[in-house]
Scaffold this motif. Structure first.
Motif, PDB file in Angstrom:
ATOM      1  N   ASN A 116       9.284  -1.915  -5.917  1.00 11.62           N
ATOM      2  CA  ASN A 116       9.146  -1.398  -7.282  1.00 11.62           C
ATOM      3  C   ASN A 116       7.722  -0.956  -7.578  1.00 11.62           C
ATOM      4  OD1 ASN A 116       7.611  -3.629  -8.851  1.00 11.62           O
ATOM      5  ND2 ASN A 116       9.163  -4.747  -7.715  1.00 11.62           N
ATOM      6  N   PHE A 117       6.777  -1.360  -6.723  1.00 15.23           N
ATOM      7  CA  PHE A 117       5.386  -0.942  -6.873  1.00 15.23           C
ATOM      8  C   PHE A 117       4.975  -0.029  -5.726  1.00 15.23           C
ATOM      9  CE2 PHE A 117       1.746  -2.167  -9.571  1.00 15.23           C
ATOM     10  CZ  PHE A 117       2.451  -2.533 -10.700  1.00 15.23           C
ATOM     11  N   ALA A 118       5.956   0.508  -4.997  1.00 19.60           N
ATOM     12  CA  ALA A 118       5.678   1.353  -3.844  1.00 19.60           C
ATOM     13  C   ALA A 118       6.330   2.725  -4.037  1.00 19.60           C
ATOM     14  CB  ALA A 118       6.166   0.666  -2.566  1.00 19.60           C
ATOM     15  N   TYR A 119       6.289   3.538  -3.003  1.00 21.53           N
ATOM     16  CA  TYR A 119       6.694   4.937  -3.108  1.00 21.53           C
ATOM     17  C   TYR A 119       8.073   5.167  -3.729  1.00 21.53           C
ATOM     18  CZ  TYR A 119       2.721   5.449   0.060  1.00 21.53           C
ATOM     19  OH  TYR A 119       1.462   5.387   0.630  1.00 21.53           O
ATOM     20  N   PRO A 120       9.099   4.364  -3.414  1.00 22.94           N
ATOM     21  CA  PRO A 120      10.432   4.658  -3.978  1.00 22.94           C
ATOM     22  C   PRO A 120      10.669   4.066  -5.358  1.00 22.94           C
ATOM     23  CG  PRO A 120      10.645   2.892  -2.392  1.00 22.94           C
ATOM     24  CD  PRO A 120       9.193   3.299  -2.383  1.00 22.94           C
ATOM     25  N   TRP A 121       9.607   3.747  -6.107  1.00 20.33           N
ATOM     26  CA  TRP A 121       9.786   3.079  -7.396  1.00 20.33           C
ATOM     27  C   TRP A 121      10.745   3.802  -8.343  1.00 20.33           C
ATOM     28  CZ3 TRP A 121       8.566   5.717 -11.792  1.00 20.33           C
ATOM     29  CH2 TRP A 121       7.656   6.767 -11.691  1.00 20.33           C
ATOM     30  N   PRO A 122      10.845   5.146  -8.349  1.00 20.64           N
ATOM     31  CA  PRO A 122      11.795   5.761  -9.290  1.00 20.64           C
ATOM     32  C   PRO A 122      13.247   5.344  -9.045  1.00 20.64           C
ATOM     33  CG  PRO A 122      10.223   7.410  -8.502  1.00 20.64           C
ATOM     34  CD  PRO A 122      10.059   6.191  -7.648  1.00 20.64           C
ATOM     35  N   GLU A 145       1.381   1.332  -5.183  1.00 19.22           N
ATOM     36  CA  GLU A 145       0.429   0.245  -4.922  1.00 19.22           C
ATOM     37  C   GLU A 145       1.204  -0.861  -4.216  1.00 19.22           C
ATOM     38  OE1 GLU A 145      -2.041  -1.436  -8.025  1.00 19.22           O
ATOM     39  OE2 GLU A 145      -2.038   0.467  -9.111  1.00 19.22           O
ATOM     40  N   GLY A 146       1.801  -0.523  -3.099  1.00 22.04           N
ATOM     41  CA  GLY A 146       2.691  -1.460  -2.446  1.00 22.04           C
ATOM     42  C   GLY A 146       2.050  -2.774  -2.048  1.00 22.04           C
ATOM     43  N   ASP A 147       0.726  -2.805  -1.928  1.00 18.33           N
ATOM     44  CA  ASP A 147       0.048  -4.026  -1.486  1.00 18.33           C
ATOM     45  C   ASP A 147      -0.478  -4.887  -2.633  1.00 18.33           C
ATOM     46  OD1 ASP A 147       0.143  -3.472   1.453  1.00 18.33           O
ATOM     47  OD2 ASP A 147      -0.949  -1.704   0.810  1.00 18.33           O
ATOM     48  N   SER A 148      -0.426  -4.375  -3.848  1.00 22.54           N
ATOM     49  CA  SER A 148      -0.984  -5.124  -4.977  1.00 22.54           C
ATOM     50  C   SER A 148      -0.337  -6.488  -5.216  1.00 22.54           C
ATOM     51  CB  SER A 148      -0.925  -4.280  -6.249  1.00 22.54           C
ATOM     52  OG  SER A 148      -1.824  -3.196  -6.171  1.00 22.54           O
ATOM     53  N   PRO A 149       0.967  -6.671  -4.947  1.00 21.70           N
ATOM     54  CA  PRO A 149       1.521  -8.022  -5.129  1.00 21.70           C
ATOM     55  C   PRO A 149       0.770  -9.107  -4.373  1.00 21.70           C
ATOM     56  CG  PRO A 149       3.314  -6.459  -4.946  1.00 21.70           C
ATOM     57  CD  PRO A 149       2.040  -5.687  -4.663  1.00 21.70           C
ATOM     58  N   ALA A 150       0.092  -8.743  -3.279  1.00 21.14           N
ATOM     59  CA  ALA A 150      -0.656  -9.735  -2.507  1.00 21.14           C
ATOM     60  C   ALA A 150      -1.787 -10.345  -3.326  1.00 21.14           C
ATOM     61  CB  ALA A 150      -1.206  -9.100  -1.221  1.00 21.14           C
ATOM     62  N   PHE A 151      -2.451  -9.557  -4.173  1.00 19.39           N
ATOM     63  CA  PHE A 151      -3.487 -10.159  -5.020  1.00 19.39           C
ATOM     64  C   PHE A 151      -2.963 -10.516  -6.401  1.00 19.39           C
ATOM     65  CE2 PHE A 151      -4.395  -5.617  -5.947  1.00 19.39           C
ATOM     66  CZ  PHE A 151      -4.526  -5.635  -7.328  1.00 19.39           C
ATOM     67  N   PHE A 152      -1.867  -9.892  -6.856  1.00 21.57           N
ATOM     68  CA  PHE A 152      -1.244 -10.361  -8.093  1.00 21.57           C
ATOM     69  C   PHE A 152      -0.918 -11.850  -7.982  1.00 21.57           C
ATOM     70  CE2 PHE A 152       0.906  -5.975  -9.032  1.00 21.57           C
ATOM     71  CZ  PHE A 152      -0.302  -5.471  -9.490  1.00 21.57           C
ATOM     72  N   HIS A 153      -0.491 -12.256  -6.791  1.00 15.33           N
ATOM     73  CA  HIS A 153      -0.114 -13.652  -6.559  1.00 15.33           C
ATOM     74  C   HIS A 153      -1.276 -14.606  -6.811  1.00 15.33           C
ATOM     75  CE1 HIS A 153       2.106 -16.981  -4.747  1.00 15.33           C
ATOM     76  NE2 HIS A 153       1.083 -17.208  -3.925  1.00 15.33           N
ATOM     77  N   ALA A 161       1.860 -11.098   3.655  1.00 10.07           N
ATOM     78  CA  ALA A 161       2.117  -9.848   4.358  1.00 10.07           C
ATOM     79  C   ALA A 161       3.132  -9.000   3.607  1.00 10.07           C
ATOM     80  CB  ALA A 161       2.635 -10.136   5.768  1.00 10.07           C
ATOM     81  N   VAL A 162       2.827  -7.721   3.483  1.00 10.86           N
ATOM     82  CA  VAL A 162       3.762  -6.760   2.914  1.00 10.86           C
ATOM     83  C   VAL A 162       4.365  -5.996   4.090  1.00 10.86           C
ATOM     84  CG1 VAL A 162       4.073  -4.810   1.368  1.00 10.86           C
ATOM     85  CG2 VAL A 162       2.420  -6.606   0.795  1.00 10.86           C
ATOM     86  N   LEU A 163       5.565  -6.381   4.463  1.00  3.92           N
ATOM     87  CA  LEU A 163       6.249  -5.861   5.648  1.00  3.92           C
ATOM     88  C   LEU A 163       5.460  -6.192   6.926  1.00  3.92           C
ATOM     89  CD1 LEU A 163       7.512  -2.315   4.540  1.00  3.92           C
ATOM     90  CD2 LEU A 163       8.845  -4.433   4.709  1.00  3.92           C
ATOM     91  N   ASP A 164       6.053  -5.870   8.077  1.00  8.38           N
ATOM     92  CA  ASP A 164       5.353  -5.906   9.358  1.00  8.38           C
ATOM     93  C   ASP A 164       4.968  -4.473   9.687  1.00  8.38           C
ATOM     94  OD1 ASP A 164       5.466  -8.672  10.324  1.00  8.38           O
ATOM     95  OD2 ASP A 164       7.638  -8.402  10.270  1.00  8.38           O
ATOM     96  N   GLN A 165       3.652  -4.214   9.767  1.00  9.30           N
ATOM     97  CA  GLN A 165       3.188  -2.853  10.034  1.00  9.30           C
ATOM     98  C   GLN A 165       2.590  -2.706  11.424  1.00  9.30           C
ATOM     99  OE1 GLN A 165       1.414  -0.804   6.536  1.00  9.30           O
ATOM    100  NE2 GLN A 165       1.785  -2.721   5.441  1.00  9.30           N
ATOM    101  N   ASP A 166       2.772  -3.722  12.217  1.00  9.58           N
ATOM    102  CA  ASP A 166       2.628  -3.656  13.668  1.00  9.58           C
ATOM    103  C   ASP A 166       3.389  -4.867  14.205  1.00  9.58           C
ATOM    104  OD1 ASP A 166       0.937  -5.954  13.670  1.00  9.58           O
ATOM    105  OD2 ASP A 166      -0.880  -4.751  13.670  1.00  9.58           O
ATOM    106  N   ALA A 167       3.365  -5.063  15.515  1.00  4.95           N
ATOM    107  CA  ALA A 167       4.183  -6.129  16.110  1.00  4.95           C
ATOM    108  C   ALA A 167       3.397  -7.407  16.386  1.00  4.95           C
ATOM    109  CB  ALA A 167       4.806  -5.624  17.404  1.00  4.95           C
ATOM    110  N   THR A 168       2.148  -7.493  15.948  1.00  2.53           N
ATOM    111  CA  THR A 168       1.305  -8.614  16.371  1.00  2.53           C
ATOM    112  C   THR A 168       1.687  -9.939  15.722  1.00  2.53           C
ATOM    113  OG1 THR A 168      -0.379  -8.013  14.723  1.00  2.53           O
ATOM    114  CG2 THR A 168      -0.661  -7.166  16.957  1.00  2.53           C
ATOM    115  N   TYR A 169       2.250  -9.905  14.518  1.00  2.00           N
ATOM    116  CA  TYR A 169       2.695 -11.180  13.934  1.00  2.00           C
ATOM    117  C   TYR A 169       3.838 -11.768  14.766  1.00  2.00           C
ATOM    118  CZ  TYR A 169       4.882 -14.716  11.119  1.00  2.00           C
ATOM    119  OH  TYR A 169       5.442 -15.910  10.721  1.00  2.00           O
ATOM    120  N   LYS A 170       4.843 -10.956  15.049  1.00  2.67           N
ATOM    121  CA  LYS A 170       6.003 -11.453  15.787  1.00  2.67           C
ATOM    122  C   LYS A 170       5.665 -11.798  17.237  1.00  2.67           C
ATOM    123  CE  LYS A 170       9.517  -9.136  12.979  1.00  2.67           C
ATOM    124  NZ  LYS A 170      10.594  -8.112  12.946  1.00  2.67           N
TER     125      LYS A 170
END
Length: 502
Positions: free
Chosen positions: A240-246, A313-321, A210-219
């Protein structure tokens, strides 16, 4: 386009009973991707297709999140449970929903380069097969998991199948469709004699990245009802792979994320799939997403960006793994790899997390930071992306391919303090390129607290001596990094773990 897509789907369904023939599946990691269609999800999806030969994609499911939901079509108002989106958007009847056809559209574009990609590596799934995997999950509202959907039923069926191999459930948006699948399993079996076996079977099989919690269903549901399901939780390293990377990526590595690099290596002259990759100032706008203003050139100066800079590409680490590059991170997420580095939670043995307690030394800032376990691979990841982009349009002889790296001894070694360890590796480059070697100690992963002195670290044969202060049980991780001299340079690895036995 719609007719072509329908033909792909029908062919995929026709082949479903003959998967072993139509889609040869060697031992690869099975994975299901759930996504809300954010612009960064769409860019992650494009890159994922270029790596879809490296793992076994068994599901592609639309799901909602706090950022994107379609509404129920009845005008029912909804307010987010999550503090940020509650403040940003207030009460809504729908929110920035990008539709349920964008994955299929990208798969159509993948179809145009599929034949060329398949010249460079085996195992690319056919467009027909991928289209047959696309399902619509729980999308009406953020966190909606009250009803069964095509997507949740599909996930449920896969979690209950007879294959014991793990399934990595990539959570690119909300967890709600996966939560619904689990809830349906619980509802069906909870009060039966089969429940204990079913609960164990699913818990052994499902792994959430999971990349962050983007709803409350996990918790609210998954964690309390399925506490034995393994979770990899990325809350800090993906930035570093998401919007604030600079603000996160060191200046020395930022050229790999700037417009000139993307213009040359990705966006142009690499086929229809990569021409659709979203970048700053590219003139594009995702339908119905009023917050996707990155393509508007008038926004560049406001955000201190330049044309064709990387967005996210904030979600790419999920498949990089899941990409096996020799770092063995699938064996243990604490080893670190292209998908980041996580450690076992002190309070939950089935949860692996990043965060401020998981830092790597950043040689550019000369400080330890929580993003660097992912940041450290940016140049290598981007070079690899560029090579895959070339595979879309170039014949095998004109593109570059990663070296094949191996150790000439075991990767697990037991040794005593004061003992010399001889390291021997070799690399074969499929293009006949020379290969440069680098042995290095991944100090942050070690349980040994000190440094070792590597001799001939730039040769295929290296050595070091176990320090005399090393204690029994200490581990030392040594990485063999092999990089070819092709264009772009490509890198693969092997890991040696030395356990001290005093």
């Amino acid at each position: 386009m719609r007719m072509k897509r329908l033909l792909y789907i029908l062919l995929g369904l026709a082949l479903a009973g003959h998967v072993g023939i139509a889609q040869p599946k060697p031992a690869k990691t099975r994975t299901i991707i759930t996504t809300d269609g954010e612009v960064d999800d769409q860019d992650s999806f494009i890159r994922m297709l270029l790596y879809s030969n490296e793992f076994d994609v068994i599901g592609l499911v639309y799901s909602s999140s706090q950022w994107h939901y379609t509404g129920d079509g009845k005008g029912t108002p909804f307010t987010s449970e999550m503090a940020m989106t509650k403040k940003l958007y207030g009460e809504r009847t729908e929110l920035r929903w990008p539709g349920t056809d964008w994955m299929q559209e990208f798969i159509d574009q993948y179809a145009a380069v599929y034949k060329n990609l398949s010249q460079h590596a085996t195992g690319y799934p056919s467009p027909a097969y991928l289209n047959g995997l696309v399902k619509v999950g729980n999308i009406e509202f953020e966190g909606e998991m009250e009803k069964d959907t095509e997507g949740s039923d599909f996930i449920k069926k896969l979690l209950l199948d007879d294959t014991k191999d793990p399934i990595y459930l990539q959570i690119w948006g909300g967890t709600n469709t996966v939560a619904r699948a689990l809830k349906s399993i619980e509802d069906e079996y909870k009060n039966t004699r089969e429940w204990a076996a079913i609960e164990q079977k699913v818990s052994d099989k499902a792994i959430l990245y999971a990349v962050l919690d983007q709803d409350a269903t996990y918790k609210k549901y998954v964690a309390p009802h399925w506490p034995k399901i393994k979770v990899l939780y990325n809350s800090a390293q993906f930035w570093n792979f998401a919007y604030p990377w600079p603000r996160v990526v060191p200046a020395e590595l930022q050229p790999y994320l700037r417009g000139p690099w993307f213009k040359e290596h990705i966006k142009f002259n690499h086929g229809p799939l990569l021409s659709s990759y979203y970048l700053w100032g590219d003139g594009t706008r995702i339908k119905n997403d009023f917050d996707h203003t990155h393509g508007d050139t008038t926004q560049l100066k406001k955000h201190n960006m330049t044309s064709y800079d990387f967005i996210s590409e904030g979600d790419s680490p999920a498949f990089f793994h899941l990409i096996d590059v020799g770092l063995d991170n699938l064996k243990d997420a604490s080893y670190g790899g292209w998908g980041g580095r996580m450690v076992q939670s002190a309070s939950d043995p089935n949860r692996w997390e990043d965060g401020e307690q998981v830092t790597d030394y950043n040689p550019y800032t000369k400080k330890y930071d929580a993003a660097y376990p992912q940041t450290r691979w940016i140049d290598v990841l981007q070079n690899d992306f560029a090579a895959r982009a070339d595979w879309c349009v170039l014949p095998y002889a004109k593109a570059n391919h990663a070296p094949l790296v191996k150790l000439n001894h075991a990767n697990l070694i037991t040794a005593k303090p004061g003992q010399e360890i001889k390291l021997v590796g070799s690399a074969k480059d499929p293009d006949g390129n020379a290969v440069n070697y680098k042995w290095w100690q991944y100090e942050e992963v070690d349980t040994y607290a000190g440094k070792v002195s590597l001799q001939n670290a730039d040769k295929s044969k290296a050595s070091f001596t176990i320090p005399v202060d090393a204690k029994s049980g200490d581990t030392i991780h040594i990485i063999l990094e092999a990089t070819d001299v092709g264009t772009p340079k490509l890198t693969r690895y092997q890991r040696v773990i030395v356990t001290v036995k005093a």
